[in-house]
Scaffold this motif. Structure first.
Motif, PDB file in Angstrom:
ATOM      1  N   VAL A 133      -3.685   8.876  -8.791  1.00 57.78           N
ATOM      2  CA  VAL A 133      -2.825   8.995  -7.616  1.00 57.78           C
ATOM      3  C   VAL A 133      -1.891  10.177  -7.848  1.00 57.78           C
ATOM      4  O   VAL A 133      -1.329  10.318  -8.939  1.00 57.78           O
ATOM      5  CB  VAL A 133      -1.986   7.711  -7.391  1.00 57.78           C
ATOM      6  N   SER A 160       3.689   9.921  -2.017  1.00 55.30           N
ATOM      7  CA  SER A 160       2.294   9.749  -2.369  1.00 55.30           C
ATOM      8  C   SER A 160       1.576   9.076  -1.214  1.00 55.30           C
ATOM      9  O   SER A 160       2.189   8.391  -0.401  1.00 55.30           O
ATOM     10  CB  SER A 160       2.158   8.901  -3.627  1.00 55.30           C
ATOM     11  N   ASN A 161       0.267   9.288  -1.164  1.00 55.56           N
ATOM     12  CA  ASN A 161      -0.557   8.606  -0.178  1.00 55.56           C
ATOM     13  C   ASN A 161      -1.564   7.768  -0.962  1.00 55.56           C
ATOM     14  O   ASN A 161      -2.565   8.293  -1.453  1.00 55.56           O
ATOM     15  CB  ASN A 161      -1.265   9.616   0.722  1.00 55.56           C
ATOM     16  N   TYR A 215      -7.254   4.162 -11.197  1.00 55.58           N
ATOM     17  CA  TYR A 215      -7.303   5.177 -10.139  1.00 55.58           C
ATOM     18  C   TYR A 215      -6.314   6.293 -10.442  1.00 55.58           C
ATOM     19  O   TYR A 215      -5.273   6.062 -11.052  1.00 55.58           O
ATOM     20  CB  TYR A 215      -6.905   4.559  -8.789  1.00 55.58           C
ATOM     21  N   SER A 268      -3.721   5.711  -0.098  1.00 54.00           N
ATOM     22  CA  SER A 268      -5.072   5.601   0.470  1.00 54.00           C
ATOM     23  C   SER A 268      -5.976   6.739  -0.026  1.00 54.00           C
ATOM     24  O   SER A 268      -7.194   6.664   0.105  1.00 54.00           O
ATOM     25  CB  SER A 268      -5.022   5.582   1.994  1.00 54.00           C
ATOM     26  N   LEU A 269      -5.382   7.779  -0.618  1.00 52.40           N
ATOM     27  CA  LEU A 269      -6.165   8.894  -1.157  1.00 52.40           C
ATOM     28  C   LEU A 269      -6.418   8.752  -2.662  1.00 52.40           C
ATOM     29  O   LEU A 269      -6.888   9.700  -3.304  1.00 52.40           O
ATOM     30  CB  LEU A 269      -5.455  10.224  -0.884  1.00 52.40           C
ATOM     31  N   THR A 320      -8.065   8.206  -6.142  1.00 48.42           N
ATOM     32  CA  THR A 320      -9.422   8.520  -6.582  1.00 48.42           C
ATOM     33  C   THR A 320      -9.795   7.616  -7.750  1.00 48.42           C
ATOM     34  O   THR A 320      -9.075   7.588  -8.753  1.00 48.42           O
ATOM     35  CB  THR A 320      -9.503   9.997  -7.038  1.00 48.42           C
ATOM     36  N   GLN A 330      -0.141  -0.734  -2.444  1.00 46.97           N
ATOM     37  CA  GLN A 330      -0.697  -0.519  -1.110  1.00 46.97           C
ATOM     38  C   GLN A 330      -0.218  -1.569  -0.106  1.00 46.97           C
ATOM     39  O   GLN A 330      -0.341  -1.363   1.093  1.00 46.97           O
ATOM     40  CB  GLN A 330      -2.225  -0.508  -1.164  1.00 46.97           C
TER      41      GLN A 330
END
Length: 90
Positions: free
Chosen positions: A57, A40-41, A55, A43-44, A46, A17
């Motif tokens: 991604v 990819s984002n 997480y 910030s999304l 999970t 990030q």
């Protein structure tokens, strides 16, 4: 276009990030993303509710998604890689 779901450590995600990743693993994942034109984002991402410190991604890859998935599976901090069915019109 294929979607690749990646479960990664929070340490790896937090490094990705940043504007410029500093850890070897994050730099390697960023390099493969560029090579395979994977998007990819972060910030999304999970959070994984089963265990802490990881997480999910999603990466989206137009071509050679299988190769991309195999390359990133080898990176420390990547805990799981699952290729989802191709996206697009039938």
């Amino acid at each position: 276009m294929a979607e690749i779901a990646v479960l990664m450590s929070d340490f790896l995600l937090f490094d990705l990030q940043k504007g410029e990743p500093v850890g070897d693993q994050a730099r390697e994942l960023a390099r493969h993303s560029k090579t395979y034109n994977a998007h990819s984002n972060f910030s999304l991402a999970t959070p994984n509710s089963d265990t802490g410190n990881s997480y999910f991604v999603s990466f989206f890859v137009d071509e050679r998604a299988g190769e991309f998935a195999e390359k990133i599976r080898e990176i420390d901090g990547v805990l799981s890689v699952v290729m989802k069915p191709e996206l697009g019109l039938p």
